[in-house]
Design an enzyme around this catalytic site. Structure first.
Site, short mmCIF file in Angstrom:
data_model
loop_
_atom_site.label_atom_id
_atom_site.label_comp_id
_atom_site.label_asym_id
_atom_site.label_seq_id
_atom_site.Cartn_x
_atom_site.Cartn_y
_atom_site.Cartn_z
N SER A 233 0.84 -1.20 0.00
CA SER A 233 0.00 0.00 0.00
C SER A 233 0.87 1.25 0.00
O SER A 233 2.00 1.24 0.46
CB SER A 233 -0.91 0.03 1.24
OG SER A 233 -0.14 0.31 2.39
N LYS A 234 0.31 2.34 -0.52
CA LYS A 234 1.06 3.57 -0.61
C LYS A 234 1.22 4.25 0.75
O LYS A 234 2.13 5.02 0.97
CB LYS A 234 0.37 4.54 -1.58
CG LYS A 234 0.45 4.07 -3.02
CD LYS A 234 -0.18 5.08 -3.95
CE LYS A 234 -0.08 4.62 -5.40
NZ LYS A 234 -0.69 5.58 -6.33
N ARG A 235 0.29 3.94 1.69
CA ARG A 235 0.36 4.64 2.96
C ARG A 235 1.45 4.09 3.87
O ARG A 235 2.27 4.83 4.39
CB ARG A 235 -0.99 4.59 3.68
CG ARG A 235 -0.93 5.12 5.10
CD ARG A 235 -2.28 5.41 5.70
NE ARG A 235 -2.84 6.62 5.15
CZ ARG A 235 -3.96 7.17 5.59
NH1 ARG A 235 -4.64 6.62 6.55
NH2 ARG A 235 -4.41 8.27 5.04
#
Length: 449
Positions: A233-235
């Site tokens: 995930s990008k987070r």
């Protein structure tokens, strides 16, 4: 033998990129091959400022040695795709002349709708070849794929199920065309890349065959995924080296952990790991990050480097900033203990952070800040102040409340000034910290429901 690492300067090198790089390094070390760093920077809209320098710096931090690159050129440069457009133009004309591709005027909207319909009907999401025999002279250029027979390789598939990939658009090549041309002209003999490229393999083989190239040996290695088997995930999961360093994981640990993922056992360095490396023995299933194992390796590595505290701090904040940071700390200190307290932003621990308000307004502000920080092109005090002023006015916050909410980002109210910390540790680390705080807030809020 020659291999390549080919990152795009569209973001950070996360663990997935680094795992692929280490696999290439181990292969090249074991078989005495050359390792090339190629920058695939033709996607100008998504390229990030300073991202190329960050790639070199991150590879250097975990001691990945490159034989050929823009900084150490060999016989097969240039090593940036943006400097090779003239080469791609020559070969796309050659491919057109040979009948290996065709001009297409279909809009992406039409093609996307067509593919969605195909999926609903249980068919492969491929272009229908509407423009294949129209003999257009302009438009985007698509690969001409046979409609009969089977592509034989590591990934066997009916040609009818292979998409007629766009190879050229807006006067530039797409990844699928440029990487095939570069691999051939740079004499790349073995391509080790993520398994997510497996379905693209028939297209790349076909381009090679059309142009009369020798097809490299392709290996598709496991992906590093989160617990739900989706991509990082990008987070949170999509973290780079700076983010891990900011959490107390040292660079030696990152290298050693990635080596262990490739060879299956904890090995201290590339030289020893190469004896255990066999490309055919790589795991077939995707890989999950084991936080406990990462910390255990970090404990071992810490014991080996902890004697030099100054070097640890320099690795965390950057050698160029060390003197300035110490000067800022001394300026606000009366005793030695004060310097330690002011350095709390360096030894940041998200597990021990405590939110003051635990309110919706706190979560909203941090969420909006994360969006604005990610959009910011120039990370400067003035631009940061403008963002903060805009958001405080928008949310109706006073300066005291705003600064209190931001305190966990820098570790403590006893730290040096907020903007000094922001500029010292940089945009990527601040984004990671805000992401982690939001994640903690989210879980805390759900537990209270």
């Amino acid at each position: 033998m020659r291999l390549r690492i080919a990152p795009s300067p569209t973001g950070i090198l996360h663990l997935g990129n680094l795992y692929s790089a280490i696999t290439n390094v181990l292969f090249s070390y074991k078989y005495d091959s050359k390792l090339i760093l190629r920058i695939e920077d033709t996607d100008t809209q998504r390229n990030k400022t300073n991202a190329i320098e960050d790639i070199y710096r991150d590879l250097d931090k975990i001691k990945i040695n490159i034989d050929e690159s823009s900084k150490n050129p060999g016989l097969y440069g240039p090593y940036k795709q943006s400097e090779r457009i003239h080469v791609y133009k020559f070969y796309i004309k050659k491919l057109l002349k040979m009948g290996g591709c065709f001009f297409c005027k279909c809009s992406f909207k039409r093609v996307n709708i067509l593919k969605k319909i195909n999926l609903l009907l249980g068919d492969p999401p491929t272009y229908d070849g509407k423009c294949l025999n129209r003999n257009y002279l302009t438009g985007k250029i698509r690969l001409k794929v046979p409609r009969a027979g089977i592509c034989v390789g590591d990934y066997k598939i009916n040609w009818s199920n292979v998409d007629m990939q766009v190879l050229w658009i807006n006067s530039k090549p797409t990844y699928h065309f440029a990487n095939v041309i570069d691999d051939q002209l740079m004499k790349i003999s073995h391509v080790l890349r993520g398994r997510d490229w497996l379905t693209s393999n028939p297209k790349h083989i076909l381009i090679n065959l059309f142009l009369g190239f020798n097809v490299p040996k392709y290996y598709h290695i496991p992906l590093i995924c989160n617990k739900t088997e989706s991509k990082l995930s990008k987070r949170l999961d999509n973290m780079g080296i700076d983010s891990f360093l900011s959490l107390g994981i040292i660079s030696e640990t990152i290298l050693r952990y990635l080596i262990s993922l490739v060879v299956g056992v904890d090995t201290p360095n590339i030289s020893e790991a190469s004896s255990n490396f066999n490309i055919k023995n790589l795991k077939q299933q995707n890989i999950h990050i084991n936080g406990k194992k990462l910390l255990l390796i970090n404990k071992i590595c810490l014991y080996e480097v902890v004697q030099d505290v100054n070097n640890i701090i320099k690795n965390l904040i950057g050698k160029g900033c060390f003197d300035d940071v110490m000067a800022l700390c001394v300026k606000k200190s009366l005793i030695l203990h004060d310097i330690y307290k002011l350095l709390c932003f360096v030894f940041w621990d998200y597990k021990s952070i405590k939110m003051v308000f635990m309110s919706n307004i706190e979560y909203l502000l941090l969420d909006l800040l994360l969006i604005e920080y990610k959009k910011l092109i120039i990370w400067s005090k003035l631009n940061l102040q403008n963002i903060h002023k805009k958001l405080t006015n928008y949310l109706g916050l006073n300066l005291r409340t705003f600064c209190t909410i931001l305190t966990p980002i820098i570790g403590s109210r006893h730290s040096i000034s907020l903007y000094d910390v922001y500029l010292i540790i940089g945009q990527k680390v601040i984004i990671t910290r805000v992401s982690l705080i939001l994640e903690k807030l989210y879980h805390k809020t759900n537990q209270n429901i």
